[in-house]
Design a protein around this motif. Sequence first.
Motif, mmCIF file in Angstrom:
data_model
loop_
_atom_site.group_PDB
_atom_site.id
_atom_site.type_symbol
_atom_site.label_atom_id
_atom_site.label_comp_id
_atom_site.label_asym_id
_atom_site.label_seq_id
_atom_site.Cartn_x
_atom_site.Cartn_y
_atom_site.Cartn_z
ATOM 1 N N TRP A 64 -5.494 27.784 -65.310
ATOM 2 C CA TRP A 64 -5.261 28.361 -66.633
ATOM 3 C C TRP A 64 -6.564 28.681 -67.320
ATOM 4 O O TRP A 64 -7.629 28.540 -66.712
ATOM 5 C CB TRP A 64 -4.327 27.519 -67.476
ATOM 6 N N GLN A 65 -6.482 29.112 -68.551
ATOM 7 C CA GLN A 65 -7.659 29.581 -69.282
ATOM 8 C C GLN A 65 -7.490 29.292 -70.768
ATOM 9 O O GLN A 65 -6.357 29.119 -71.226
ATOM 10 C CB GLN A 65 -7.780 31.099 -69.167
ATOM 11 N N THR A 66 -8.601 29.329 -71.484
ATOM 12 C CA THR A 66 -8.536 29.214 -72.940
ATOM 13 C C THR A 66 -7.541 30.261 -73.462
ATOM 14 O O THR A 66 -6.751 29.999 -74.368
ATOM 15 C CB THR A 66 -9.931 29.479 -73.545
ATOM 16 N N GLU A 67 -7.570 31.434 -72.858
ATOM 17 C CA GLU A 67 -6.727 32.545 -73.310
ATOM 18 C C GLU A 67 -5.250 32.344 -72.975
ATOM 19 O O GLU A 67 -4.397 32.967 -73.605
ATOM 20 C CB GLU A 67 -7.190 33.854 -72.653
ATOM 21 N N THR A 68 -4.948 31.546 -71.963
ATOM 22 C CA THR A 68 -3.532 31.372 -71.601
ATOM 23 C C THR A 68 -2.930 30.151 -72.292
ATOM 24 O O THR A 68 -1.722 29.943 -72.221
ATOM 25 C CB THR A 68 -3.322 31.212 -70.080
ATOM 26 N N ALA A 69 -3.777 29.322 -72.897
ATOM 27 C CA ALA A 69 -3.375 28.150 -73.679
ATOM 28 C C ALA A 69 -2.800 27.000 -72.863
ATOM 29 O O ALA A 69 -2.862 25.852 -73.281
ATOM 30 C CB ALA A 69 -2.394 28.515 -74.795
#
Length: 648
Positions: free
Chosen positions: A414-419
Amino acid sequence: MSHTTVIPASTYAGYPAIMTPHQLDTMRARAQRDPDGFWLEQARRVYWHRKPTQAFTGSFEGDVSIRWFEDGQLNVSVCCIDRYLTDRGDQVALISHREGRQASEKITYSMLHERVCRLANALTHLGVEKGQRVAICLPMVSEAVVAMLACARIGAVHVVLFGGFSAEGIAERLVDSGTVAVITANVARRGAKLVPFKETIDEALRKAGSASSVHSVLVVSTSDDPVLMLPGRDYNYHDFVDEFEADFVPVLMNAEDPLFLLYTSGSTGKPKAIVHACGGYIVWAAYTMGMVYTHQPGDVLWCTADVAWITGHTSVVYGPLANGGTTMISDSLPTHPYPGRWWDLVDQYKVTMLFTAPTAVRTMMAEGDEVVKKRDLRSLRLLGVAGEPISPDAWQWYHDVVGNKRCPVVDTWWQTETAGIVLGPMPGVQALKPGSATMPLPGVEMTLIDQQGGAVTGPGEGALCISRSWPGQARTIWGDHERFRQTYFTMAPGRYFTGDGAKRDSDGYYWITGRMDDVINIAGHRLGTAEVEEVLAEDHRIVESAAVGVPHPVKGQGLVVFVIPRKDAAGEVTEQALSRLIASQLGRYAAPEAVYLVPDLPRTRSGKIVRRLLRKIAEGQIENFGDLSALNDMAIVKMLCDRVWGQM
Ligand code: WTA
């Protein structure tokens, strides 16, 4: 990929799986057939003051707008606390372990409610209003969790800042976010090191000067170490906050009101604040953690991530609490003060689910199996990783030695952008393949885009994109929606581009191949190479520089920087001094493995630096450079190899 190990789900026959493989397939099909209906159903995982009747109402086209559950109203702190007060008020919500302290703190849901309300009252008293930003710069102490939830309760937008950022970095973020209040600590101990939190905030506020809107600073005393306090601005957290009332009526929020900003690195020098909204974020946190980390009564989830990263937000705080679980935080290090420290804590707190970074797994693996084997890890039932690639070897070690082949290992991408988790297995339901983050969760439509811009069908490789919005998707970049659109929606128009590349095998499993942009991942910390180059560009003795990532046995990637000094300054700049400069400006995690002073860099005829070649030289892959026909000067290659690897 042809020799991949496959571990069937039946290996974990005793695992309390939350559904059957058939039910998972049905769920996937349902999500695909009727995404809106599916997400409105998932939205019921959290408590709404007014239930939403709409799911996604935005668009990936045009200016791009991401909006979910627009007519819903809620307060995230209610989803995480109040909703559990009646039936599990006395259950421990948060265990806080601090190294060097005898007793740990065990905070029940009722206690958490009281503490959050007191701080909500205190912040309101200081004039903090709904929609304003509050920075939280704290070590792993319980006040960090309380602070996030108190912001949520009053509708303020929290901005958690990593304690390892430099004063410059913090100043830039305080100004960019327009923060009005800061919650920090006097100092923190990280292993044997003393980290001067308050001093760094003071310096950041000095640097920010009149550009800062900060009017109040709350300081948690984690020790007796004295710090300077500015009367009228600085308050001792507990002396001040504990006087306030232990009740606070939560502020009603629209689903699309922002919940927090979180800074992360991109391919330009300027850090960007990713914006997440109340409704979609908390549904996503509850859903993803509910699917992969399936809390049952008695479970203790220990996610070792710092609260300042997205894993800290979702896997330490919001995910476990939205699911009514018990979460643990600790400021301990895996191998300090002795190897095996974390294993002792797992036993002491009877941790059932451990979630950490591959870097930590590699660090502990390097200490040998005996350190693990002589400890009692029978409490564990689930092991997880996130944040960077884990090699099949390290995965297998985690699984075989730590989990004793009993516990599924969930590698989550995951990513900061996908939460929250996007790719990840449901333990006990899906077969596992070491080194693969398995498949998207139901409702996520993942697509690989090939070099011609077409979607790859079946097995293949391409740019990892998501073709349909999901509730936890980042809404925008704070103050720069155009940058948001350009960064994520132009590579493959009509889809969200993650920045990563991936392969998909014939079973539909995904294998991340790494970032496709100039972002590197040092021990799970994202760093834009442009950030490093920008620091160096500010030094007038430097003409130009190029930063690249190279493989590192423990940290995953390390930073190597090539620097062209000005001819008249050649004697003045040293590699050590530049290394120190980078670490002091960006943070300790950015300290380079090597800095090389060089007379020039490899370029194409149009002057573009050939980073691919620099990476190969830095890695020592100097046998086969591939096609170099685009280079304008071949002599530079030998010169750089000689510089890095000695005369050949
Ligand atoms: C990388 C961390 C391989 C990826 C949660 C992504 C991973 C970036 C994995 C986001 C994984 C994350 N396997 N690579 N399981 N998880 N990454 O925003 O390159 O700090 O784009 O979020 O980490 O880092 P971030």
